[in-house]
Motif scaffolding. Structure first.
Motif, PDB file in Angstrom:
ATOM      1  N   LEU A 182       4.954  57.400  39.662  1.00 51.49           N
ATOM      2  CA  LEU A 182       5.392  58.223  40.792  1.00 51.49           C
ATOM      3  C   LEU A 182       5.156  57.476  42.108  1.00 51.49           C
ATOM      4  O   LEU A 182       5.996  57.502  43.010  1.00 51.49           O
ATOM      5  CB  LEU A 182       4.636  59.551  40.809  1.00 51.49           C
ATOM      6  N   THR A 189      11.710  63.772  38.656  1.00 49.82           N
ATOM      7  CA  THR A 189      10.605  64.512  39.272  1.00 49.82           C
ATOM      8  C   THR A 189      11.133  65.733  40.012  1.00 49.82           C
ATOM      9  O   THR A 189      11.915  65.599  40.950  1.00 49.82           O
ATOM     10  CB  THR A 189       9.838  63.603  40.261  1.00 49.82           C
ATOM     11  N   VAL A 212       7.431  60.523  46.154  1.00 55.86           N
ATOM     12  CA  VAL A 212       7.713  59.553  45.092  1.00 55.86           C
ATOM     13  C   VAL A 212       8.101  58.219  45.743  1.00 55.86           C
ATOM     14  O   VAL A 212       8.993  58.174  46.582  1.00 55.86           O
ATOM     15  CB  VAL A 212       8.837  60.046  44.155  1.00 55.86           C
ATOM     16  N   ALA A 254       2.467  66.779  38.363  1.00 52.23           N
ATOM     17  CA  ALA A 254       3.906  66.615  38.582  1.00 52.23           C
ATOM     18  C   ALA A 254       4.671  67.461  37.582  1.00 52.23           C
ATOM     19  O   ALA A 254       4.292  67.536  36.408  1.00 52.23           O
ATOM     20  CB  ALA A 254       4.297  65.138  38.433  1.00 52.23           C
ATOM     21  N   THR A 277      12.184  57.088  38.373  1.00 50.09           N
ATOM     22  CA  THR A 277      11.180  58.155  38.290  1.00 50.09           C
ATOM     23  C   THR A 277      11.518  59.333  39.204  1.00 50.09           C
ATOM     24  O   THR A 277      11.368  60.488  38.819  1.00 50.09           O
ATOM     25  CB  THR A 277       9.781  57.589  38.611  1.00 50.09           C
ATOM     26  N   ARG A 278      12.002  59.033  40.417  1.00 51.05           N
ATOM     27  CA  ARG A 278      12.339  60.126  41.341  1.00 51.05           C
ATOM     28  C   ARG A 278      13.363  61.069  40.720  1.00 51.05           C
ATOM     29  O   ARG A 278      13.322  62.274  40.950  1.00 51.05           O
ATOM     30  CB  ARG A 278      12.863  59.562  42.667  1.00 51.05           C
TER      31      ARG A 278
END
Lengths: 438, 438
Positions: free
Chosen positions: B135, B154, B187, B199, B150-151
């Motif tokens: 993150l 999330t 992030v 998260a 990753t964003r």
């Protein structure tokens, strides 16, 4: 405003009034004037003048917003970006386009299709909405169940800040992690942090083939179960739309689609997989239609596109936009039906069911300046139900001014404090669309 | 630190030193101590103490970072989150999980697979990296060519701010546009805006079947053409990895894979489509292997996973991370080869080719405290070439301290000013990982 060429500024109140509203029923303020920007320089000149004179600026695309984000404020300048319509670049090999904010969403998609690509975000208003408005609200649409929302298709921005300085954020590459995500911060900020004058958009390969089905159900719960089954089976639908009986009835009364008395809901689904598999997953359906040609597919999806005009035939519409975790969809729809009954209000519901994004449309008497108290009371119940179910007030329309009253219920004082801190960094004079979004 | 239970604070320099570095060669500062947080309350207590005493805090996951984001600062407290390993919730129906930052990335994926789901982001270090570190850097990986970084996985965060207040951002729903995108802002912020203590992650359906091929080419340009052809044909690859001859040679010397003298590059590709179609699109390949069993597929992808350990056998490695528009990939790789020749430096390159994300690994003599000047000179050329090609300094590793020297070339003073303004809103005392990222 002397820096602007002639013809770019409108001040006749009869003319400016037509730029003062979006598609909500909020009584707008009275604008000082309207700037019809044709270039980034026009935007810079407007923002400099506004900063010098401490005049609020309300940026505006096509005015198709449903939350009042583009509604005029007393004494403001409306800054219309709808004449900035250039597609500056379209690179099929890099799958990106660089466009100005006034480009119509569907035009962007059509330009991409010429190269076997697509621009994925497709809000219901995509034939008339602009990319700039979509960026301001982080618009969703029907296809975002598979391809994500506007932010997911935005790689970089050119932004004119409140004082007239020009900022470039993001990149032309698929990935990048240099510094904070300013691009993502501007998307969805409803014109409160800066005025977007160009965007680098991510295009995607258009799917090779699309299977389309429409299934009728005698209960909403059965329809919701089919939604869950289609998702769980890994069909990866690119469209998964639910319509309630009130919606279907309004379409039937208009277009005579032969609605069965027992039908309570219809599900329309598209995927790149097999139509037979999706049909089989609608186990409890009373009837399933499968498209075998693109024309038949357009006809089935066309039913969904009739939903809004069909409702507008019945009266004035307040369109809401709650979003809940997908598993809570049946409870959300039940809450809406209960609110409708309790307050004797007509609510007609469609849902981007795959995303848990529900649009209850509150229909009321034509000619009223704003929705009657019973509508607001029912809407209040719907908002609170969505939050109780772990959801949000707005999946894709934005907060604007319409949802300000409920905002605190969802976000709390710490988020508000931080949002205002960020606003202060970008717009210390608070001239950019003040009072909206946060 | 009296608020922390016994055993959570380490101060013995011999012990704390082992927490002072990530996987870069930057000489770390000397930490005051290390906190091994086991709960959000531990993080709150640490941040309160740090604010009261104006002590900088460096948050830390598994220390697998490649840019110095977790490198100690003189007089700092290292705040390790690696003991917060709970998966608090995993909802297959809503396709979300709520997890603590110390969960190992691959463990998150394995937990999801039990329900037919996956956690898509898979940085090369995914067997040892933590979700919290992913993150912090907005980590990418091999699969992000299809599923994003990753964003993109999330949905919401729980964050302890610099003064110890607890913030909740985002949502449990697939979509939502209430206020600014604070989730996206945290992030990739490399621990400079707050400490993530939980998260809400988006899971995805695991693909039903995966086709895998590996193709060898006698020129890099032919390999790049195959990348473009696979993308343009709409194969939607979920993995599209390129290895140069230096990389292949290091693997061959170790594992004897029978590398042909004429082979200049290898491409490994996976998709949900047909292996034969992908193979046919590698028109200029000298050899194509197609996996017909999952074991064979693992073997082909395993070649790619050998790349880093094979390089590490040759010396110390400085791993870089430029990203360019996909069409510029051949030029980028040519620039890397030219920089290697000009400065007589060994550079071994792998690329997430579908994203244009290139990892040139600079290999130098073991035992040196930091890379020799020739390596930095070659790296400088590589960074400048990436920017000249419309690319970015870092596709997925982050800025940390390693890329601070070049940051201004990419972003300019206005971005820097705004980033620091945002930093000031969240961390007015500048105690959170000062000097990193921005």
């Amino acid at each position: 405003m002397a820096a602007l060429p002639e013809g770019r500024v409108l001040t006749d109140p009869d003319v400016t009034e037509s730029y003062a509203r979006d598609r909500t029923f909020l009584p707008p303020g009275r604008p000082l004037g309207v700037v019809l920007a044709q270039s980034r320089d026009d935007v810079v000149a407007t923002m400099r003048w506004a900063a010098d004179h401490r005049v609020p600026v309300v940026p505006r695309g096509a005015g198709t917003g449903l939350a009042g984000g583009a509604t005029a404020i007393d004494g403001c300048v409306i800054l219309s970006l709808s004449r900035m319509t250039a597609i500056r670049e379209l690179s099929p090999r890099d799958e990106i386009a660089v466009v100005e904010p006034g480009v119509i969403t569907a035009d962007m998609d059509r330009a991409a299709r010429e190269h076997g690509l697509m621009y994925a975000p497709d809000p219901s208003s995509f034939e008339i909405s602009t990319i700039g408005g979509n960026l301001a609200t982080n618009a969703g649409g029907l296809r975002c169940v598979k391809y994500g929302v506007t932010r997911d298709s935005t790689l970089g921005l050119e932004v004119v800040l409140a004082g007239g300085r020009v900022l470039r954020t993001g990149r032309r590459t698929m990935k990048g992690v240099t510094g904070y995500d300013l691009t993502g911060l501007f998307v969805g900020s409803e014109g409160t942090l800066g005025v977007i004058t160009a965007a680098t958009l991510r295009l995607r390969r258009a799917p090779r083939s699309i299977a389309t089905i429409a299934a009728e159900f005698t209960s909403l719960r059965d329809a919701a179960e089919a939604v869950a089954a289609i998702i769980a089976a890994g069909c990866q639908p690119s469209l998964l739309e639910l319509m309630d009986r009130t919606t279907l009835k309004s379409i039937d009364e208009w277009k005579n689609i032969g609605l069965e008395p027992s039908t309570r809901a219809m599900l329309i689904a598209q995927s790149e997989g097999s139509p037979d598999e999706m049909a089989a997953l609608c186990g409890a359906a009373s009837f399933v239609a499968t498209a075998s040609t693109p024309e038949e597919a357009d006809e089935l999806v066309g039913l969904r596109r009739l939903a809004y005009p069909a409702k507008e035939r019945l009266g004035q519409c307040l369109t809401e936009d709650v979003c809940v975790p997908r598993s809570r969809l049946p409870e959300m729809i039940t809450s809406i039906e209960e609110a409708a009954a309790r307050h004797d209000v007509m609510i007609s519901t469609v849902a981007h069911a795959g995303d848990g994004n529900v649009h209850p449309v509150f229909i009321f008497e034509r000619g009223l300046a704003e929705p009657p108290p019973a509508v607001w009371a029912a809407a209040d119940e719907v908002f609170r139900a969505a939050l109780d179910l772990g959801g949000t007030l707005t999946g894709e329309h934005g907060v604007g001014v319409l949802k300000q009253r409920w905002l605190g219920l969802e976000t709390g004082p710490l988020v508000t404090e931080l949002n205002h801190g960020i606003k202060q960094v970008f717009d210390p004079l608070n001239i950019l669309n003040p009072g909206k979004a946060i």
